[in-house]
Design a protein around this motif. Structure first.
Motif, PDB file in Angstrom:
ATOM      1  N   ASP A  84      -1.983  59.141  54.292  1.00  0.00           N
ATOM      2  CA  ASP A  84      -1.145  59.457  55.445  1.00  0.00           C
ATOM      3  C   ASP A  84      -0.876  60.952  55.411  1.00  0.00           C
ATOM      4  O   ASP A  84      -0.396  61.478  54.420  1.00  0.00           O
ATOM      5  CB  ASP A  84       0.172  58.676  55.369  1.00  0.00           C
ATOM      6  N   PHE A 136       1.317  62.780  56.586  1.00  0.00           N
ATOM      7  CA  PHE A 136       2.688  63.229  56.391  1.00  0.00           C
ATOM      8  C   PHE A 136       3.406  62.408  55.330  1.00  0.00           C
ATOM      9  O   PHE A 136       4.602  62.550  55.150  1.00  0.00           O
ATOM     10  CB  PHE A 136       3.444  63.234  57.725  1.00  0.00           C
ATOM     11  N   GLY A 140       4.806  59.721  54.927  1.00  0.00           N
ATOM     12  CA  GLY A 140       6.103  59.093  55.187  1.00  0.00           C
ATOM     13  C   GLY A 140       6.163  57.654  54.697  1.00  0.00           C
ATOM     14  O   GLY A 140       5.172  57.066  54.316  1.00  0.00           O
ATOM     15  N   MET A 168      12.994  58.598  51.971  1.00  0.00           N
ATOM     16  CA  MET A 168      13.087  59.004  53.383  1.00  0.00           C
ATOM     17  C   MET A 168      14.549  59.043  53.812  1.00  0.00           C
ATOM     18  O   MET A 168      15.344  58.185  53.480  1.00  0.00           O
ATOM     19  CB  MET A 168      12.306  58.016  54.265  1.00  0.00           C
ATOM     20  N   VAL A 175       9.099  66.569  60.323  1.00  0.00           N
ATOM     21  CA  VAL A 175       7.894  65.739  60.375  1.00  0.00           C
ATOM     22  C   VAL A 175       7.538  65.223  58.980  1.00  0.00           C
ATOM     23  O   VAL A 175       6.941  64.154  58.852  1.00  0.00           O
ATOM     24  CB  VAL A 175       6.704  66.471  61.029  1.00  0.00           C
ATOM     25  N   ALA A 176       7.908  65.964  57.919  1.00  0.00           N
ATOM     26  CA  ALA A 176       7.600  65.507  56.559  1.00  0.00           C
ATOM     27  C   ALA A 176       8.348  64.219  56.211  1.00  0.00           C
ATOM     28  O   ALA A 176       7.939  63.480  55.327  1.00  0.00           O
ATOM     29  CB  ALA A 176       7.927  66.598  55.539  1.00  0.00           C
ATOM     30  N   GLU A 177       9.452  63.960  56.897  1.00  0.00           N
ATOM     31  CA  GLU A 177      10.224  62.742  56.626  1.00  0.00           C
ATOM     32  C   GLU A 177       9.692  61.528  57.393  1.00  0.00           C
ATOM     33  O   GLU A 177      10.138  60.416  57.172  1.00  0.00           O
ATOM     34  CB  GLU A 177      11.705  62.965  56.982  1.00  0.00           C
ATOM     35  N   LEU A 178       8.771  61.772  58.316  1.00  0.00           N
ATOM     36  CA  LEU A 178       8.176  60.666  59.083  1.00  0.00           C
ATOM     37  C   LEU A 178       6.754  60.434  58.628  1.00  0.00           C
ATOM     38  O   LEU A 178       6.074  61.350  58.204  1.00  0.00           O
ATOM     39  CB  LEU A 178       8.106  61.016  60.572  1.00  0.00           C
ATOM     40  N   GLY A 179       6.241  59.239  58.745  1.00  0.00           N
ATOM     41  CA  GLY A 179       4.817  58.993  58.571  1.00  0.00           C
ATOM     42  C   GLY A 179       4.073  59.406  59.829  1.00  0.00           C
ATOM     43  O   GLY A 179       4.666  59.642  60.876  1.00  0.00           O
ATOM     44  N   GLU A 180       2.766  59.465  59.698  1.00  0.00           N
ATOM     45  CA  GLU A 180       1.919  59.868  60.822  1.00  0.00           C
ATOM     46  C   GLU A 180       2.083  58.894  61.993  1.00  0.00           C
ATOM     47  O   GLU A 180       2.216  59.303  63.147  1.00  0.00           O
ATOM     48  CB  GLU A 180       0.471  59.883  60.319  1.00  0.00           C
ATOM     49  N   GLY A 181       2.081  57.595  61.665  1.00  0.00           N
ATOM     50  CA  GLY A 181       2.193  56.580  62.717  1.00  0.00           C
ATOM     51  C   GLY A 181       3.512  56.690  63.465  1.00  0.00           C
ATOM     52  O   GLY A 181       3.560  56.602  64.698  1.00  0.00           O
ATOM     53  N   LEU A 197       5.349  59.399  63.719  1.00  0.00           N
ATOM     54  CA  LEU A 197       5.357  60.625  64.518  1.00  0.00           C
ATOM     55  C   LEU A 197       4.593  60.402  65.828  1.00  0.00           C
ATOM     56  O   LEU A 197       5.044  60.815  66.903  1.00  0.00           O
ATOM     57  CB  LEU A 197       4.743  61.771  63.699  1.00  0.00           C
ATOM     58  N   LEU A 228       0.884  71.150  61.573  1.00  0.00           N
ATOM     59  CA  LEU A 228       2.330  71.336  61.481  1.00  0.00           C
ATOM     60  C   LEU A 228       2.795  71.568  60.053  1.00  0.00           C
ATOM     61  O   LEU A 228       2.433  70.804  59.155  1.00  0.00           O
ATOM     62  CB  LEU A 228       3.051  70.069  61.970  1.00  0.00           C
ATOM     63  N   ARG A 234      -1.238  68.562  58.515  1.00  0.00           N
ATOM     64  CA  ARG A 234      -0.311  69.558  57.982  1.00  0.00           C
ATOM     65  C   ARG A 234      -0.984  70.898  57.789  1.00  0.00           C
ATOM     66  O   ARG A 234      -2.181  70.978  57.540  1.00  0.00           O
ATOM     67  CB  ARG A 234       0.198  69.100  56.620  1.00  0.00           C
TER      68      ARG A 234
END
Lengths: 335, 335
Positions: free
Chosen positions: A331, A333, A335, B1, B8-14, B16, B103, B140
């Motif tokens: 993933d 990011f 998360g 989390m 954005v680092a605190e969220l997963g890609e999905g 976001l 990002l 990223r």
């Protein structure tokens, strides 16, 4: 300006483009690079479109711990390969690439020439003979960022979506599985690259210059595949996406997974790694994952790895013989 | 989390992506975001394709000296606008955007939500009602890089190239000329943004949220424009490209240039700048430069700025009343 410019900062934009364009070649387009936009044929009245980016220190390192230096050629190749793979996964054939380069001023001109060569070589070597670099964009930044957009032609076929798998379908893969991850582990290790054997080097090449099986996507579409996607973030994560889109559970077959892991056992032992982590969690192989009706003869190159089942409790989308997989995937990011 | 992710680092890609997709809207595509690639209609059997990138600290600053903070909305708008402009310059209408975001992990989620809103708002406000965000890519990096690829439909017309201008043609512009550069100078100055008047703010908005005249490209094509391009790197530099591609010299009319500079005189005096430097050298307005046959009635919004001439000595491609222009334009690598 220096007499012999060695970095992109020493060249103007026009001069840099004049180093890139002659290296691209490929079939003639309706209108190629040099205008505000290119014109690409879309013979069946539809155009497939995707975009993908490679970022220095995220998707590649210029210098790896064991000494391997990523070349511009590698990055150009990988940029083409991962974009072509997205078109392949729809069952389409690629028709053009548009490439945007963000470059630190100190980037050697030769590195960018290598990138153009790598793009061009990948298109030829992977069999994307109908695809040309249609144009691009150049700008400065503090790290290398290489983005390509790719267009494709469905050749009168329906696109193969992620959402079409049915309970009972056979799940099959085509292309590498875990090899790019094994290559990444080798590059990230302190093993001197210069001392790697040819088998290990072929794994690092799977990471640096992946070879998506471009004929297999349109072949799977023609064979009536119910669902398809490319495996870019690992088998478990990507099978989870396909399963979720289709409303099925994907049950992977431990025997089939062991057969995939077996050829990776040697390098895994060297690194003290579990080859199954690469098979289940390793990304960037850019092979295909597809669902076929039970009893359907699998197209050339596809290997059965599991079965689509009714969703069950809906909590676990991907299982291995009914149980939770030991490894997940990538993933961006975390998360 | 964190309980309430702010970066954005605190969220997963999905997760976001799930914040972005609902903000995009727009007309239905054949196949929209969520698969490996999108499918866009190409009704006349051709697809126009371009790609363009915005890089933090190169194309925008997050915080300008006078205090203005660039919003995600601004960057989303500008990303859409500059890509739509390339399609406009071919005489085509945009059909889809694919957007790749690189990002830093600390990017606020709200900034990215703003970017999605800005993309979507620009498509509506600029009249690109047939264009939708077809998909994208997330990854990223250590600075914000926003790339979009755009497709367009020629609507059965021929594309208008840079290379078609003939000696005797009238050179005309449509849209802003020098306003984005004036806005840039205001943002780069130490004048407090909060104290700028509405006229100055409209110039900074021309920089942050440019408005390419999207109806004018297809109208110029329908009117039989001989050559066209968008003005992204300054009138002199871009006219030079059009002149070189067409094999003509472009002679700009000092009177017409003065008329373009006159409305910029106030802010120029405030900053101690020459407004002609913005008219001749300022980029990012994303207006159009086009060549029309002499005697041709100019389409709505086009203003005559010069004449195409036989190439002469071939050294100077762009002149002002036969002499060397006082200002040139923007080169990304400054060579």
């Amino acid at each position: 300006m220096a007499d012999f410019p060695h970095t992109v900062a020493e060249l103007g934009e026009g001069e840099l483009l004049s180093r890139i364009f002659p290296r691209l070649g490929g079939p003639r387009m309706l209108l190629g690079p040099g205008d505000d936009a290119a014109v690409v044929a879309a013979p069946d009245g539809r155009s497939v479109l995707s975009i993908d980016t490679l970022v220095q220190d995220q998707d590649f390192r210029l210098q790896w711990p064991g000494g391997y230096r990523t070349t511009g050629y590698d990055v150009g190749w990988k940029c083409a390969a991962q974009n072509l793979s997205d078109i392949n996964a729809m069952g389409a054939v690629a028709t053009s690439l548009a490439v945007s380069l963000t470059l630190p001023g100190e980037t050697p001109v030769s590195w960018i020439e290598g990138l153009a060569d790598g793009l061009s070589a990948a298109l030829r070597a992977l069999g994307a003979e109908n695809c040309t670099v249609a144009g691009g964009d150049l700008g400065r930044g503090n790290q290398l960022v290489v983005t390509a957009a790719v267009t494709g032609d469905l050749q009168e076929q329906n696109p193969v979506l992620r959402s079409g798998a049915l309970p009972g379908d056979v799940l099959a893969v085509c292309g590498g599985l875990g090899q790019a991850a094994a290559g990444l582990a080798l590059l990230e290790s302190s093993l001197p690259y210069a001392e790697l054997g040819s088998r290990e080097r072929s794994l690092t090449a799977a990471q640096s210059r992946p070879c998506p099986p471009l004929a297999a996507g349109p072949a799977a579409a023609a064979a009536g595949a119910h669902a398809m996607m490319d495996i870019s973030d690992g088998l478990v994560r990507d099978a989870g996406r396909l399963g979720k889109a289709s409303g099925v559970r994907i049950d992977l077959d431990p025997e089939a997974l062991r057969a995939e892991a077996e050829p990776l056992a040697g390098p895994a032992a060297t690194l003290g790694a579990d080859p199954m982590s690469w098979v289940l969690g390793g990304g960037e192989d850019h092979g295909l994952l597809a669902a076929f009706a039970p009893g359907q003869k699998l197209p050339r190159g596809f290997r059965r790895v599991g079965t689509a089942r009714a969703p069950g409790d809906g909590v676990r989308v991907v299982t291995v013989a009914g149980a939770e997989p030991a490894f997940v995937g990538w993933d961006h990011f975390g998360g």
